[in-house]
Motif scaffolding. Structure first.
Motif, PDB file in Angstrom:
ATOM      1  N   PRO A 222     -26.083 -47.205  54.977  1.00 24.97           N
ATOM      2  CA  PRO A 222     -24.824 -47.853  55.331  1.00 24.97           C
ATOM      3  C   PRO A 222     -23.776 -46.845  55.801  1.00 24.97           C
ATOM      4  CG  PRO A 222     -25.663 -48.660  53.229  1.00 24.97           C
ATOM      5  CD  PRO A 222     -26.508 -47.486  53.598  1.00 24.97           C
TER       6      PRO A 222
ATOM      7  N   ARG B 291     -20.921 -46.114  54.883  1.00 21.01           N
ATOM      8  CA  ARG B 291     -20.113 -45.423  53.883  1.00 21.01           C
ATOM      9  C   ARG B 291     -20.671 -44.036  53.543  1.00 21.01           C
ATOM     10  NH1 ARG B 291     -21.928 -46.145  48.425  1.00 21.01           N
ATOM     11  NH2 ARG B 291     -23.782 -47.447  48.258  1.00 21.01           N
TER      12      ARG B 291
ATOM     13  N   GLU C 249     -25.065 -51.148  61.153  1.00 21.29           N
ATOM     14  CA  GLU C 249     -23.762 -51.477  61.713  1.00 21.29           C
ATOM     15  C   GLU C 249     -23.834 -52.648  62.686  1.00 21.29           C
ATOM     16  OE1 GLU C 249     -21.318 -47.921  62.675  1.00 21.29           O
ATOM     17  OE2 GLU C 249     -23.100 -46.852  62.059  1.00 21.29           O
TER      18      GLU C 249
ATOM     19  N   VAL D  93     -28.155 -52.793  50.760  1.00 22.54           N
ATOM     20  CA  VAL D  93     -26.947 -53.071  51.521  1.00 22.54           C
ATOM     21  C   VAL D  93     -25.821 -53.348  50.533  1.00 22.54           C
ATOM     22  CG1 VAL D  93     -25.841 -54.631  53.156  1.00 22.54           C
ATOM     23  CG2 VAL D  93     -28.244 -54.021  53.474  1.00 22.54           C
TER      24      VAL D  93
ATOM     25  N   GLN E  61     -20.358 -55.032  52.132  1.00 16.63           N
ATOM     26  CA  GLN E  61     -20.494 -54.662  53.541  1.00 16.63           C
ATOM     27  C   GLN E  61     -20.315 -55.875  54.437  1.00 16.63           C
ATOM     28  OE1 GLN E  61     -23.534 -51.805  54.706  1.00 16.63           O
ATOM     29  NE2 GLN E  61     -24.129 -53.141  56.389  1.00 16.63           N
ATOM     30  N   ARG E  62     -19.549 -55.688  55.475  1.00 14.64           N
ATOM     31  CA  ARG E  62     -19.329 -56.734  56.467  1.00 14.64           C
ATOM     32  C   ARG E  62     -19.553 -56.159  57.860  1.00 14.64           C
ATOM     33  NH1 ARG E  62     -19.722 -58.730  52.347  1.00 14.64           N
ATOM     34  NH2 ARG E  62     -18.469 -60.367  51.349  1.00 14.64           N
TER      35      ARG E  62
ATOM     36  N   HIS F  39     -28.631 -54.835  46.636  1.00 16.10           N
ATOM     37  CA  HIS F  39     -27.450 -53.987  46.759  1.00 16.10           C
ATOM     38  C   HIS F  39     -27.689 -52.582  46.204  1.00 16.10           C
ATOM     39  CE1 HIS F  39     -25.679 -57.692  47.868  1.00 16.10           C
ATOM     40  NE2 HIS F  39     -25.555 -58.163  46.647  1.00 16.10           N
TER      41      HIS F  39
END
Length: 500
Positions: free
Chosen positions: A209, A211, A264, A305, A309-310, A341
């Protein structure tokens, strides 16, 4: 003088740092092993002892460093495993300057994360007694908490002697941070005998991800130690040297990949008109134009994920494209958001997949006897249940650049999720799309799966994408990658419609 504040992992206290502290002091630094409340050398724990208590223990040590003037050249806060939680909590609250945080074989918690989400042994919390204490491991039981590579019998006996029960609330109380943990210099020290190394971090940067992009910041450095999870016992000299180098701002710096990650939602390489879909709880159904019940394909995203997360996976152009494409081929495309997650969440995600299948098979537009499952990336481990005991209505399993065995440092993954171990001639047909430019650790799991399939006589159709990266549908718009998507989808549809 540089001051090192040393905070141990679960069940252990300041005594575990004795040799490392001695070497740091001989090198001209100050060393402060912290005796956390409830550890063998610390204050006794009570029913109220939680993570906030341990944060306060570290803050008291930092205040002592300030009083003694020992950190004039900087303060290095070292958190081993669980110890990174009180370290981050204390660093967040302390107003001193020149602080560096060292993650020693530790996770990457953020605001709101309890330590229990990062435990190597996720069953530990359930073993707490009525006194609110989690009993420590002993002997060979330490292996459940990390690699014991490099520890002699005497070292293990010493670990047993240093161990004390861990207060449950220190593991379940959320970490509270007002600032970004990476707004200060950070060093990661990775103990490679447990499977994690700098290559694992590079994998996160390439396919994880967004981040994790912070790990490529110029203020973040990395070191590897070729030993197990307790380097303060197995390699105290090497660890002391690495900590001194970290204080001097040394360490390997990493770069973020130039291309975007598939996480993404960069897009979908086929030019597919988006079709209307129906949202039912965690699934979206893309029905074809053809009337009547039709076969269905359930797409199972990878991960982990993050829960926040969006966009969510089914809302990305990636999965909207897949759902619409399959609908255009005359079957119902179904996308799903599941609860993978973290590495300990595979059982919950598996429940979500099973529940989604029940919902899909009951839908009036779906032929319940003609279903396929299509797994991506880290979702590949979820295929194990369906390869082991396939129901008659499961006509096919598709796998795109899958992870088909937990990586060595994925200790939190339930043993049930081992696809290669459950393959047999009775497994449903498998359509496996392999990326030629795959991450080597992931590719190793695919190679082992293919070897197991050959031994078991399990049917596997292999589609190679020589120039494809992990997540190639979002990042590699090439004739070969387009052809691979078309071929895989065509194969899945043929399995679904065979005999009609």
């Amino acid at each position: 003088m540089t001051a090192f504040v040393l905070v141990s992992g679960p069940f252990t206290g300041g005594g575990i740092w004795e040799e490392v502290a001695e070497r740091l002091r001989k090198a001209g630094a100050a060393a402060y092993p912290v005796e956390l409340t409830g550890t063998a050398g610390g204050p006794p724990a009570d029913a109220e002892t939680g993570l906030a208590t341990h944060v306060a223990d570290v803050l008291r040590t930092l205040d002592r460093v300030a009083r003694e003037g020992a950190g004039a050249d900087g303060v290095v806060l070292v958190g081993h495993a669980y110890g990174i939680h009180p370290v981050l909590g204390a660093a967040d609250r302390w107003d001193g300057d020149g602080v560096r945080v060292v993650y020693l074989d530790a996770g990457l918690p953020g605001d709101g994360d309890p330590a229990s989400a990062f435990l190597a042994d996720p069953t530990a919390v359930g073993r707490a007694g009525a006194d609110g204490l989690v009993p420590p491991p002993a002997g060979a039981g330490w292996e459940r908490w990390g690699s014991t590579e490099g520890l002699s019998a005497a070292d293990l006996a010493r670990l047993d002697g240093l161990a004390a029960p861990q207060p449950l609330r220190t593991l379940t109380e959320p970490l509270r941070l007002a600032r970004d943990p990476f707004d200060r210099p950070v060093t990661g020290v990775l103990c490679t005998a447990g499977g994690a190394g700098i290559a694992s971090v590079e994998l996160l940067l390439a396919s994880g991800p967004p981040r994790f992009r912070v790990l490529a910041s110029p203020t973040v450095g990395f070191f590897e130690l070729a030993t197990g999870h307790w380097p303060m016992l197995s390699a105290p000299g090497a660890l002391a040297e690495v900590l001194l180098r970290a204080a001097a701002d040394e360490g390997v710096r990493l770069s973020a990949p130039e291309r975007d990650s598939a996480f993404e939602g960069a897009g979908f390489l086929l030019d597919v008109p988006e079709r209307p879909h129906e949202r039912r709880g965690p699934v979206d159904l893309y029905p074809p134009e053809e009337a009547g019940p039709r076969p269905a394909v359930l797409f199972v995203h990878g991960g982990p994920v993050p829960a926040d997360q969006r966009p969510r996976p089914r809302d990305t152009a990636f999965f909207r494209g897949y759902g619409s494409h399959l609908a255009g081929l005359g079957v119902v495309g179904v996308t799903l958001d599941h609860r993978l997650h973290g590495l300990a969440d595979y059982p919950a995600a598996a429940d979500d997949v099973a529940g989604a299948l029940d919902l899909v098979r009951a839908h009036p537009r779906v032929d319940p006897e003609r279903i396929a499952l299509w797994f991506f990336s880290g979702g590949g481990l979820l295929a194990a249940d369906w390869l082991a005991a396939p129901p008659p209505w499961l006509r096919c399993v598709a796998l795109n650049y899958p992870v088909l065995a937990p990586l060595p440092d994925w200790r939190q993954v339930d043993p049930r999720f081992r696809p290669a171990q459950v393959l047999s001639a009775a497994s449903p047909p498998v359509v496996l799309t392999r990326a030629g430019l795959e991450h080597p650790p992931f590719q190793g799991t695919v190679d082992a799966f293919l070897a197991a399939a050959g031994r078991a006589g399990a049917p596997v159709e292999l589609i190679d994408v020589p120039l494809g990266h992990h997540g190639f549908e979002a990042i590699d718009d090439l004739p070969g990658t387009r052809a691979a998507v078309l071929r895989a989808a065509g194969s899945v549809v043929r399995h679904l419609t065979a005999g009609t």
